[in-house]
Each structure stands twice: as C-alpha cells, then as structure tokens.
Scaffold this motif. Structure first.
Motif, PDB file in Angstrom:
ATOM      1  N   VAL A 307       0.857  -1.186   0.000  1.00 18.16           N
ATOM      2  CA  VAL A 307       0.000   0.000   0.000  1.00 18.16           C
ATOM      3  C   VAL A 307       0.895   1.238   0.000  1.00 18.16           C
ATOM      4  CG1 VAL A 307      -1.907   1.180   1.153  1.00 18.16           C
ATOM      5  CG2 VAL A 307      -1.692  -1.318   1.326  1.00 18.16           C
ATOM      6  N   GLN A 308       0.789   2.063  -1.046  1.00 20.81           N
ATOM      7  CA  GLN A 308       1.707   3.194  -1.221  1.00 20.81           C
ATOM      8  C   GLN A 308       0.930   4.492  -1.430  1.00 20.81           C
ATOM      9  OE1 GLN A 308       5.582   1.643  -3.199  1.00 20.81           O
ATOM     10  NE2 GLN A 308       4.014   1.327  -4.741  1.00 20.81           N
ATOM     11  N   ARG A 309       1.544   5.582  -1.038  1.00 28.49           N
ATOM     12  CA  ARG A 309       0.899   6.889  -1.138  1.00 28.49           C
ATOM     13  C   ARG A 309       0.933   7.435  -2.560  1.00 28.49           C
ATOM     14  NH1 ARG A 309       0.068  10.847   2.443  1.00 28.49           N
ATOM     15  NH2 ARG A 309      -0.905  11.681   0.577  1.00 28.49           N
ATOM     16  N   ILE A 310      -0.129   8.143  -2.920  1.00 25.67           N
ATOM     17  CA  ILE A 310      -0.059   9.056  -4.050  1.00 25.67           C
ATOM     18  C   ILE A 310      -0.283  10.449  -3.475  1.00 25.67           C
ATOM     19  CG2 ILE A 310      -0.784   7.390  -5.794  1.00 25.67           C
ATOM     20  CD1 ILE A 310      -3.565   8.763  -5.766  1.00 25.67           C
ATOM     21  N   ARG A 311       0.309  11.425  -4.127  1.00 23.12           N
ATOM     22  CA  ARG A 311       0.229  12.778  -3.574  1.00 23.12           C
ATOM     23  C   ARG A 311      -0.120  13.795  -4.650  1.00 23.12           C
ATOM     24  NH1 ARG A 311       4.457  10.208  -1.299  1.00 23.12           N
ATOM     25  NH2 ARG A 311       4.410   9.931   0.965  1.00 23.12           N
ATOM     26  N   LYS A 312      -0.914  14.725  -4.271  1.00 23.58           N
ATOM     27  CA  LYS A 312      -1.343  15.765  -5.200  1.00 23.58           C
ATOM     28  C   LYS A 312      -0.163  16.649  -5.597  1.00 23.58           C
ATOM     29  CE  LYS A 312      -4.143  19.823  -5.507  1.00 23.58           C
ATOM     30  NZ  LYS A 312      -4.438  20.971  -4.703  1.00 23.58           N
ATOM     31  N   ALA A 313       0.076  16.752  -6.895  1.00 21.13           N
ATOM     32  CA  ALA A 313       1.187  17.564  -7.386  1.00 21.13           C
ATOM     33  C   ALA A 313       0.698  18.811  -8.117  1.00 21.13           C
ATOM     34  CB  ALA A 313       2.063  16.739  -8.324  1.00 21.13           C
ATOM     35  N   VAL A 314      -0.449  18.685  -8.781  1.00 19.38           N
ATOM     36  CA  VAL A 314      -0.968  19.826  -9.544  1.00 19.38           C
ATOM     37  C   VAL A 314      -2.471  19.987  -9.298  1.00 19.38           C
ATOM     38  CG1 VAL A 314       0.766  19.775 -11.380  1.00 19.38           C
ATOM     39  CG2 VAL A 314      -1.263  18.350 -11.595  1.00 19.38           C
TER      40      VAL A 314
ATOM     41  N   VAL B 257       3.083  -2.421 -10.893  1.00 19.32           N
ATOM     42  CA  VAL B 257       4.350  -2.490 -10.165  1.00 19.32           C
ATOM     43  C   VAL B 257       4.395  -1.428  -9.065  1.00 19.32           C
ATOM     44  CG1 VAL B 257       6.863  -2.265 -10.371  1.00 19.32           C
ATOM     45  CG2 VAL B 257       5.593  -3.587 -12.057  1.00 19.32           C
ATOM     46  N   GLY B 258       3.781  -0.279  -9.339  1.00 14.94           N
ATOM     47  CA  GLY B 258       3.712   0.758  -8.303  1.00 14.94           C
ATOM     48  C   GLY B 258       5.020   1.491  -8.104  1.00 14.94           C
ATOM     49  N   CYS B 259       5.690   1.824  -9.205  1.00 14.93           N
ATOM     50  CA  CYS B 259       6.974   2.517  -9.103  1.00 14.93           C
ATOM     51  C   CYS B 259       6.805   3.846  -8.367  1.00 14.93           C
ATOM     52  CB  CYS B 259       7.552   2.762 -10.490  1.00 14.93           C
ATOM     53  SG  CYS B 259       8.069   1.243 -11.307  1.00 14.93           S
ATOM     54  N   GLN B 260       7.779   4.133  -7.515  1.00 14.65           N
ATOM     55  CA  GLN B 260       7.810   5.400  -6.803  1.00 14.65           C
ATOM     56  C   GLN B 260       8.483   6.438  -7.691  1.00 14.65           C
ATOM     57  OE1 GLN B 260       6.275   5.857  -3.555  1.00 14.65           O
ATOM     58  NE2 GLN B 260       5.433   4.104  -4.670  1.00 14.65           N
ATOM     59  N   MET B 261       7.817   7.548  -7.881  1.00 13.98           N
ATOM     60  CA  MET B 261       8.332   8.546  -8.808  1.00 13.98           C
ATOM     61  C   MET B 261       8.184   9.959  -8.249  1.00 13.98           C
ATOM     62  SD  MET B 261       5.179   8.789 -11.560  1.00 13.98           S
ATOM     63  CE  MET B 261       5.818   7.603 -12.662  1.00 13.98           C
ATOM     64  N   PHE B 262       9.038  10.846  -8.751  1.00 15.18           N
ATOM     65  CA  PHE B 262       8.884  12.268  -8.463  1.00 15.18           C
ATOM     66  C   PHE B 262       8.246  12.938  -9.673  1.00 15.18           C
ATOM     67  CE2 PHE B 262      12.640  11.627  -5.587  1.00 15.18           C
ATOM     68  CZ  PHE B 262      12.002  12.017  -4.411  1.00 15.18           C
ATOM     69  N   LEU B 263       7.183  13.679  -9.438  1.00 17.32           N
ATOM     70  CA  LEU B 263       6.658  14.551 -10.479  1.00 17.32           C
ATOM     71  C   LEU B 263       7.341  15.898 -10.278  1.00 17.32           C
ATOM     72  CD1 LEU B 263       2.839  13.679 -10.180  1.00 17.32           C
ATOM     73  CD2 LEU B 263       4.570  12.635 -11.668  1.00 17.32           C
ATOM     74  N   HIS B 264       8.000  16.397 -11.318  1.00 15.82           N
ATOM     75  CA  HIS B 264       8.659  17.706 -11.242  1.00 15.82           C
ATOM     76  C   HIS B 264       7.673  18.726 -11.806  1.00 15.82           C
ATOM     77  CE1 HIS B 264      12.879  15.930 -10.818  1.00 15.82           C
ATOM     78  NE2 HIS B 264      12.089  14.891 -11.000  1.00 15.82           N
ATOM     79  N   VAL B 265       7.289  19.657 -10.975  1.00 11.30           N
ATOM     80  CA  VAL B 265       6.191  20.548 -11.331  1.00 11.30           C
ATOM     81  C   VAL B 265       6.678  21.983 -11.489  1.00 11.30           C
ATOM     82  CG1 VAL B 265       3.972  21.460 -10.553  1.00 11.30           C
ATOM     83  CG2 VAL B 265       4.569  19.079 -10.074  1.00 11.30           C
ATOM     84  N   LYS B 266       6.262  22.601 -12.579  1.00  8.18           N
ATOM     85  CA  LYS B 266       6.556  24.025 -12.776  1.00  8.18           C
ATOM     86  C   LYS B 266       5.259  24.710 -13.194  1.00  8.18           C
ATOM     87  CE  LYS B 266       9.212  27.256 -15.574  1.00  8.18           C
ATOM     88  NZ  LYS B 266       9.939  27.468 -16.817  1.00  8.18           N
ATOM     89  N   ASP B 267       4.876  25.757 -12.521  1.00 11.21           N
ATOM     90  CA  ASP B 267       3.656  26.507 -12.839  1.00 11.21           C
ATOM     91  C   ASP B 267       2.452  25.575 -13.005  1.00 11.21           C
ATOM     92  OD1 ASP B 267       5.335  28.679 -12.906  1.00 11.21           O
ATOM     93  OD2 ASP B 267       5.575  28.611 -15.092  1.00 11.21           O
ATOM     94  N   ASN B 268       2.234  24.733 -12.050  1.00 10.69           N
ATOM     95  CA  ASN B 268       1.092  23.809 -12.052  1.00 10.69           C
ATOM     96  C   ASN B 268       1.096  22.820 -13.219  1.00 10.69           C
ATOM     97  OD1 ASN B 268      -1.259  22.875 -10.691  1.00 10.69           O
ATOM     98  ND2 ASN B 268      -2.538  23.823 -12.256  1.00 10.69           N
ATOM     99  N   ARG B 269       2.267  22.610 -13.808  1.00 10.77           N
ATOM    100  CA  ARG B 269       2.354  21.586 -14.873  1.00 10.77           C
ATOM    101  C   ARG B 269       3.466  20.608 -14.553  1.00 10.77           C
ATOM    102  NH1 ARG B 269      -0.330  22.792 -19.631  1.00 10.77           N
ATOM    103  NH2 ARG B 269       0.880  21.305 -20.845  1.00 10.77           N
ATOM    104  N   ILE B 270       3.212  19.335 -14.828  1.00 16.92           N
ATOM    105  CA  ILE B 270       4.274  18.338 -14.702  1.00 16.92           C
ATOM    106  C   ILE B 270       5.185  18.517 -15.912  1.00 16.92           C
ATOM    107  CG2 ILE B 270       4.814  15.876 -14.599  1.00 16.92           C
ATOM    108  CD1 ILE B 270       1.878  15.495 -13.625  1.00 16.92           C
ATOM    109  N   VAL B 271       6.480  18.724 -15.649  1.00 19.08           N
ATOM    110  CA  VAL B 271       7.396  18.933 -16.765  1.00 19.08           C
ATOM    111  C   VAL B 271       8.375  17.779 -16.920  1.00 19.08           C
ATOM    112  CG1 VAL B 271       7.245  21.444 -16.781  1.00 19.08           C
ATOM    113  CG2 VAL B 271       8.902  20.324 -15.279  1.00 19.08           C
ATOM    114  N   LYS B 272       8.471  16.971 -15.875  1.00 16.62           N
ATOM    115  CA  LYS B 272       9.450  15.883 -15.916  1.00 16.62           C
ATOM    116  C   LYS B 272       9.067  14.875 -14.849  1.00 16.62           C
ATOM    117  CE  LYS B 272      14.242  15.233 -14.360  1.00 16.62           C
ATOM    118  NZ  LYS B 272      15.629  15.633 -14.541  1.00 16.62           N
ATOM    119  N   VAL B 273       9.469  13.618 -15.081  1.00 19.74           N
ATOM    120  CA  VAL B 273       9.258  12.578 -14.076  1.00 19.74           C
ATOM    121  C   VAL B 273      10.589  11.871 -13.852  1.00 19.74           C
ATOM    122  CG1 VAL B 273       8.094  10.397 -13.575  1.00 19.74           C
ATOM    123  CG2 VAL B 273       6.832  12.237 -14.700  1.00 19.74           C
TER     124      VAL B 273
END
Lengths: 528, 377
Positions: A307-314, B257-273
C-alpha cells in the motif's frame, strides 16, 4: 503476488508464462533479467509468442493457445514420476495430493506433446529445472487468466508450486502480475460483486451485520452481485437499467464490442465519471469530470500488495473533482449523508473495517509502503504469504483436466487470434495516446503475423489487412514478425479505431467470469 | 564486531563485512567520498578516478569504489595527494567538451570563445542545460577547479535529437559509463555500449545507430544516472531549469508495479518525471510510460465540467444540476426496478479510498452488490 517484486530476483528458477513482462511490466522484468544475468537463475518461458524474455531463457516452450492445463499437468507428471516433488511440504502443508496425482498420471509427456505441441523432452526438462531449484518462482499474467479455463490454469500453477514446496519461501511463490496500477486495491477495497473489503464474503451474515452497524444502515443485500462481464448481457436483456462507470472504458476493453455497445445503448441511464470523453462516456447520459492521479492524495496497492501513497502535485483542470467527493455528493443527495475531510480520514475508516489493512496509516507509509496483511499498527506487514499456513489451513490440491478453448479454428476462420499490449501504450490508450512521443514510437494498431501465414493468406508487411471473426472485423496494418507462431496472430487492444475486441470472444471462465481474450478464431485477407 | 575485519578511515576505525568496498564502508559510516562513475548495484570499474583514496604504505592511489576493504589498512579520503589527483581529473573532464557552466574557465577570453562555440552547437544562448543539476559542476565547485583548456576543438560527434524523448549530446559526455551500466546491468536492455572497450570515445547504440533504430525502449534510466548534461529529456532541454520546479513524490499510475516517482512541477504543470532512488519497489527505475507518458494530465481533452446529454448532445451543467440528476435517476430506478437493476463499475485506476467509497455507496446506499471493475479485462 504471494511474494514480493524484489524477491523474484532471488529465485533459482523462474517459470514465466502468459506474461510479456518487458512490455507490460517493464520495471518488474528487470528483476527477472537480473536474476538470470547476475545470479544465473534458470528462466523457463512458456508463451506462444517469441517475447523478449525468450532471449534470456534457458528454455522456451511454445504451447498451443489455451493448452495450459495440459503442460502444467505434464510437468507435474514428470516431477512425481521422477520423485522430485517435496514430500514433506505435501505431507505437512497440503491435502488431496492423491487426487492430483491420479489425474496427472494420464498426462505423460507424449500425450502433452499431442495437446500442446510442446516436444515431450522439453516438458521433461522444464519439469526437472523447476522442481530441482531450491526456490522456484512462478510468474504469470493475463495469458493464463484470460481463458475459459483461466481459473483452472491458475489452480494448476498453484498445484505445481505446492508440489515442489515453492510456497511460503523467499524466491518462490505464485506471482500474478497486476496490469493496472490499483487493480489490487480495487479488489482489496471490495470492488467485487461477491466480497466486501479484504475479501469478506457478502454472504457472511456477521460481516454484513457489522458493516451495517458501522455504516448505520439496514437491509444490505446478501446476494452476490453481477460481474462486469455479466452486467453487459444483463443490460442487453433489459434487466440492468442503470450503470455508473468510474474510470473504466468497457467499450474498448470488453470482449465482443459490437455486442457490448448494443448493450450499453440499451441502458435507461448511464453515468460515466472519467478524466476524458472516452468511447464509453460518449454513450452516457451524464458525464462527470474527475481528477487524475497527479491531482489526488490517496493510496494505491501494487501487485505485491504494498500500500503506497499518491500525492497531489498539480491542481485539477476546470471543475474536476475527486472521485470520492462526487460519489459522496450523490449519496448525500440520495438521502445517505457521506462526507469526509480528506482521503486520510477515509483510510482511517478503511482500516477500521478491513482486517488486512487494519494496521495501515498514512503516517506509517509516508516513506515506504507496507505489504498487507497488516492486521495492527505495530505489525510490519507481510512480504511473503503462506509462510506458516494457508488462509484455509492446509493448501488444497485441485485435480484438473484439460479443456480446449471455447472457440477453435475451422475452414472459415483458420487462424487463432491472441491479444495484449505493447510497451508504449496502456490499456485502452486514453492516457498514453495523449503523449506525442509514445504515438511516434507506436502510432497505430497492427496484426503480428508469421512469414508463413502472411504468404499463405497473401498479405504483405506494412500493407493493410482485413481481420474478421464471427463477431466483427477490423482493418489493420500487417507486421510480419518472428515473434509470431504459424497459425496464430496477435493484435494489441489499445486502439479504439481498430479495436481488437471487436473480434474477441465473450465466452467466460465459469468461475472467474473472465472472457477468453487470449483465444479466438479469425480469418485474414488483404484489405479491399 | 569481528576483530579481524576493521579498517581505518581518516583515523577512525570501522568494522566491515568481507567483500565490502572501501566506498561502501565509508558511505555506511557517513564519510563522503565523492564519486562519478560509481552506480549502486552495478560492477564498479573505477574508471573516472574521482573516488581515489590514499592507502598507507601503497605507492598508488586506489579507487574506493572498486577496492575491497582489507583488514588493518589505513585510508585517507581527502589527503593533499588525493585532492590534487581529483583536481587533475576534474580539469581533464572540464576541458574535454562543452562544459560551459562558468566554472569551466575563468571569465577571460577563453571562456567567451568557448561560450560562443557552445551557443552555436546548442542553438541556445543559455548556459549548459543542466547548470545547477550536474555532478561534475558540483565537484568542480567543491574542489575549486577550472578547465584550463589549451584550445577549443570541434567535437567529432553530432548531437542526436531524432527520437521523441532523449537528447544525446556527446560534446558533454565524459564517458563515465554510468548510462552503459544502467542500460546493461540495471534495466538489462543492452541497448548501448562503449564504441570500443579499450579507448572508448563514444557511447553507441547498436553499430552506432540512432537510439530509435536500436534496442532502446526509452526507459530513460540513462538520463536519470547521467552525471552531466550529455543525456537530457528532449521536452525540457533549455526550457525548464531544475530550480524552477518542485518535486512531489507519488506512485506511478500505469501498471501494477507501483513505481515510486517524483513529479517535477513548474507553474502547475508536470514537466518531468524521475524515479525515486533507494526505495522499494523500483529503486529509481521507471519505464517509458512512467517517465515520459505524463502529457495526458495536461491534455486539452480533459473533462472540466459536468455534462448532461440532451437530444443526443452534451451540454455543460453545474455540479449541483448533474449530481441531482444522477441521484434522482438512481433513486427512481432503484424504487421502480429494485436495487439490482443498478450496477457500478468502480476502477482499478482510482485510489483505494475512492474504491472504498464506491463500494460503500453501492452496498449501503444503492443496496446492491452489483459492483465490479476491470480486473478481468
């Protein structure tokens, strides 16, 4: 999965079947590839297509479509005959072994060769490799389940794993790969017609009563409901009047789409809640805009029960809302007030009614997710299932006979069709087809055909072909490939404009009600 | 602690497990030995020479990433000799290509000349696309090194931009080989390699073809591990600077699989993962869909308003109107045809919390068990 993703890399032998892992679960496939290249694990691939992982395999077995029970029984036949089975495990942890033994007795390698087309010696070799591994993992996906014999196939794999004592140990297990981000969670959360959360049966009076008390209602139904694949014909017959669809696109993902479309059009009321105007949404009476994963807080449960988190980004676009918010609003307007401050509060309620999630809180999974079952707040979670016993106590062997697929080839429809995905797209394509680069890599549907079949039916690489089944036809580009076996073609189901599921057979597995997406009879000709 | 297995690093004694490298023992004990080519989980080669350390009594410096810890050896990680060696190595790297990050040289004539040349190569007036997000730059700053190049030479390999995702800028490649290790040992896609094992001058894909014509499946692991500006996401190169973005950790929304990722956000837009390194289940790895398939989030086709169909056509509606209509319709059908005339398809795409609410709504409000999702499809 009974085991974890990381655990697959520690297996000594991996039996991989009905999963094109490098395309459908690319990151998980890296664990398998590394098990082979770094640790020297033996990989046995059983798949009708020459998938990428065959390049890493010690053995590639190429079965006739829908013949899985036969080769699995064949392997068990060899293992028992050669005394390679784990007698202690069978004695202490299982029951009804004798019944399986009696059935597989008939499946000698020669007979299995006749049914499956796999050479007898290959069955023997594969059986020896899997059985003599210290830890052997079985990895499978929809190539096993999407058959009218899907449940039998899964039970057969469980038989094989128990036979060799490969359950409850690290590096072993029976490991279905979940194809969607939260298909595990949707099942865990009671998104199934026969069970509440944590697979508690709706027929269990105590569970139902306790939920009624918790939720402050009475009169909840004790009758198991309809599966998605049953709802469609019920809509067709007029028994199902209204359907509320959340983030699904059955008009591309269902089998026999022409029939599915007629059925949905027959509904009195269709609500679709989605992020896009999907093929299904276009038929709806009301369409409700929801947030996508990047606009949400919450949790997903992955294929290894983590069970893993999702988080609001935008921020969501326009007035799009959380799916839970919309449903709560409708419930309230129907006279049952539902309201929550945030997803965290919902998780607290989930933990209070879901034994396997009872110990899961947002605080605990902030950095690293936890594998359910996690029955209390100090429990570390359960990476490997069945280490001491099975949920029912002893593991039950099921004696299973091979049954042929629902539809076979004949003079009119002489080829088999099997369906699946490609690496650059996902399910019905509503998300991936919005990325230009992915479309550049994989712009359109195709039918993958062997050179010999292409020659036989007079079709050329890159040209358009007409593919038809008893249920429909599509025009699609030809891709001659050595991935294809003679007599069987493959079409991905991502592309609505050339929907493979116009061809597929809606025949269902009698238990799981899964359609037989992986086998149907078709014909192919040059497009007019 | 086993008495036999102890090593001294900078005068302090530490225990080690047989087989551990000096770098591993140091990192485990929070001693920072800088490295460049080292990539966790892959075979250490020591090729970049940045992680050199001085071992008492040995004539040559040793690369910490590939030298096993040994009993009773005494290691210095920042001795004057070590620092001099690292400076030399960094100087060579900085002088080797289009490293126009302003630490490369003093602000004299040479630098201007270099910048003008790079501007031409890059078709951009800005500094290096990974300025501020570059391991080489970090190390150059840490050791106060400048490039001192003798002359500015033309680089023999042209930038590759013909695929949709990755720009390969050979002029900034320092041949550390991290991308090769990532491709061959972590993702095991075996798409790229050094052009020759002996004196490599280029990382190539299949007989030196473009990535799009090779075995590359665009997982982008190579971008993630590249310590310089040689491999960059095509979409954001020169468009997005790292300091303009914030990172939000989440779970990928594609397969199970549930990969853990960073969403890189600029001005309310995802620009990179990018992949989250060092945590289960993916340890930083992603696939092409997870890393590059995020454009749908900001698609113009997203639904933004509730819609109600009238005379076969959709019109926009308020939430109030739409949800009222749904509630009324469901209530009417429930009372006329019974609860089992209604079905709910919940979703393998939405969260646990939302599936739970859909489940509760179906059982407790609609009073039917007709709920399912696409697990079977």
């Amino acid at each position: 999965m009974t085991n974890t993703i990381a655990d697959v890399e520690t297996a000594d032998a991996i039996l991989l079947t009905g999963t094109n892992t490098t395309e459908n679960h690319p990151v998980l496939s890296t664990f398998i590839k590394r098990a082979v290249t770094k640790r020297g694990a033996k990989l046995i691939v059983v798949d009708p297509r020459k998938i990428k992982l065959t390049e890493f395999s010690d053995q590639w077995l190429r079965p006739a479509l829908g013949s899985d029970v036969a080769w699995i029984n064949g392997m068990m036949h060899v293992i028992i005959k050669e005394g390679l089975h784990d007698k202690t495990f069978i004695e202490q942890r299982t029951e009804k072994f004798e019944e399986v033994k009696a059935v597989v007795e008939k499946y000698n390698p020669e007979k299995v060769e006749e049914i499956t087309g796999i050479p007898a010696q290959s069955i023997i070799d594969a059986a020896r490799t899997y059985a003599s591994a210290k830890a052997g993992a079985i990895v499978y996906c929809m190539g096993i389940t999407q058959h009218t014999s899907g449940t039998d196939n899964v039970k057969s794999l469980a038989n094989l794993a128990m036979l060799c004592g490969n359950l409850g140990i690290y590096g072993g297990g029976v490991n279905p790969l979940r194809g969607q981000n939260n298909v595990q969670g949707a099942c865990d959360m009671g998104g199934l017609p026969n069970v509440f959360t944590a697979y508690q049966p709706v027929t269990n009076d105590d569970v139902r009563k306790s939920l009624e008390t918790k939720w402050g209602v009475t009169g909840m139904s004790a009758k198991p409901g309809l599966t998605a694949t049953q709802m469609v014909p019920k809509a067709h017959d007029g028994e199902l009047k209204a359907l509320y669809v959340i983030g699904e696109n059955p008009l591309v993902s269902d089998p026999d789409l022409n029939h599915a479309e007629k059925s949905l059009k027959n509904l009195e009321f269709l609500v679709v809640q989605d992020i896009f105007m999907t093929e299904t949404a276009q038929l709806a009476d009301v369409v409700l805009p929801s947030r996508c994963f990047a606009e949400k807080d919450g949790t997903f449960s992955n294929t290894e029960r983590r069970v893993q988190r999702i988080r609001k980004a935008v921020e969501p676009p326009g007035q799009a809302k959380y799916d839970w918010e919309i449903i709560c609003d409708i419930a309230t307007r129907m006279g049952y007030p539902m309201s929550y401050n945030d997803p965290k509060q919902i998780m607290e309620e989930i933990a209070s009614v879901t034994p396997s999630y009872a110990g899961i809180t947002y605080d605990r999974i902030e950095e690293v997710g936890i594998h359910w079952p996690c029955p209390n707040p100090s429990h570390p979670g359960t990476p490997v299932l069945h280490t001491q016993q099975f949920p029912r106590g002893k593991g039950l062997f099921h004696a299973i006979e091979y049954q042929p697929p629902a539809e076979n080839t004949d003079n009119e429809y002489p080829l088999y069709l099997t369906t699946g995905r490609v690496i650059y797209h996902y399910h019905t394509g509503t998300m991936t087809r919005k990325t230009e680069g992915l479309n550049e890599r994989s712009p359109e549907s195709f039918v993958e055909v062997s050179k010999q079949d292409a020659d036989t039916y007079g079709i050329q690489d890159g040209a358009m072909a007409m593919v038809s089944s008893r249920r429909g036809k599509i025009s699609v580009r030809v891709k001659i490939s050595d991935k294809a076996v003679d007599g069987t073609v493959f079409i991905p189901f991502h592309f609505a404009e050339a929907a493979a599921n116009k061809l597929t057979n809606a025949a269902l597995d009698p238990v799981s009600k899964i359609p037989e997406f992986k086998v149907c009879a078709i014909k192919i000709s040059k497009a007019a | 602690m086993t008495f036999q297995n102890k090593i001294s690093i900078n005068g302090n004694t530490f225990a080690f497990e047989p087989g551990e490298t000096i770098l591993e023992v140091a990192h485990r004990n929070n001693i920072d030995i800088p490295s460049l080519c080292h990539l966790k989980g892959t075979t250490p080669t020591g090729s970049c020479q940045i992680c050199v350390v001085q071992i008492a009594g040995r004539p040559d410096l040793a690369t910490a990433c590939s030298t096993p810890a040994e009993n009773d050896i005494s290691v210095l990680t920042e001795s004057p000799r070590v620092i001099a060696s690292r400076k030399n190595t960094l100087k060579t790297f900085l002088a080797s290509g289009n490293h126009n990050c302003a630490v490369s040289d003093s602000y004299g004539k040479d630098w201007t000349e270099l910048q003008l040349k790079v501007q031409k190569d890059d078709e951009s007036k800005e500094l290096c696309p990974v300025w501020g997000d570059c391991r080489l730059q970090d190390l150059a700053y840490r050791y106060q090194v400048t490039g001192n190049r003798e002359r500015i030479t033309e680089f023999p390999y042209k930038m590759e931009t013909v695929n949709p995702f990755i720009v390969r800028d050979f002029s900034r490649c320092i041949l550390c080989g991290r991308c090769v290790k990532a491709c061959r040992e972590i993702q095991v896609n075996n798409a790229i390699d050094f052009n020759t094992p002996e004196h490599p001058s280029k990382i190539i894909a299949k007989d030196d073809q473009a990535l799009k014509d090779s075995d590359c499946v665009f997982c982008g692991e190579c971008i993630q591990v590249c310590p310089v500006g040689a491999l960059v996401e095509k979409d954001i190169r020169y468009h997005v600077r790292q300091w303009d973005t914030r990172k939000v950790r989440t779970t990928c929304s594609y397969c199970g699989v549930g990969c853990q990722m960073f969403l890189h956000v600029k001005d309310n837009r995802i620009v990179k993962v990018s992949g989250v390194e060092g945590v289960e289940p993916n340890h930083g790895s992603l696939c092409v869909k997870g890393r590059f398939g995020f454009n749908f989030v900001h698609s113009q086709d997203r639904l933004t308003m509730p819609l109600i169909k009238e005379n076969g056509k959709f019109r926009e509606a308020s939430w109030e109107e739409a949800t009222n209509l749904v509630a009324e319709k469901l209530k009417a059908i429930k009372s006329k045809n019974g609860p089992d005339a209604i079905g709910v398809l919940t979703s393998a795409r939405v969260s646990n919390e939302e599936n739970y609410i859909a489940h509760k709504f179906t059982r407790a409000v609609l009073k039917t068990n007709n709920i399912d999702h696409c697990a079977r499809l």
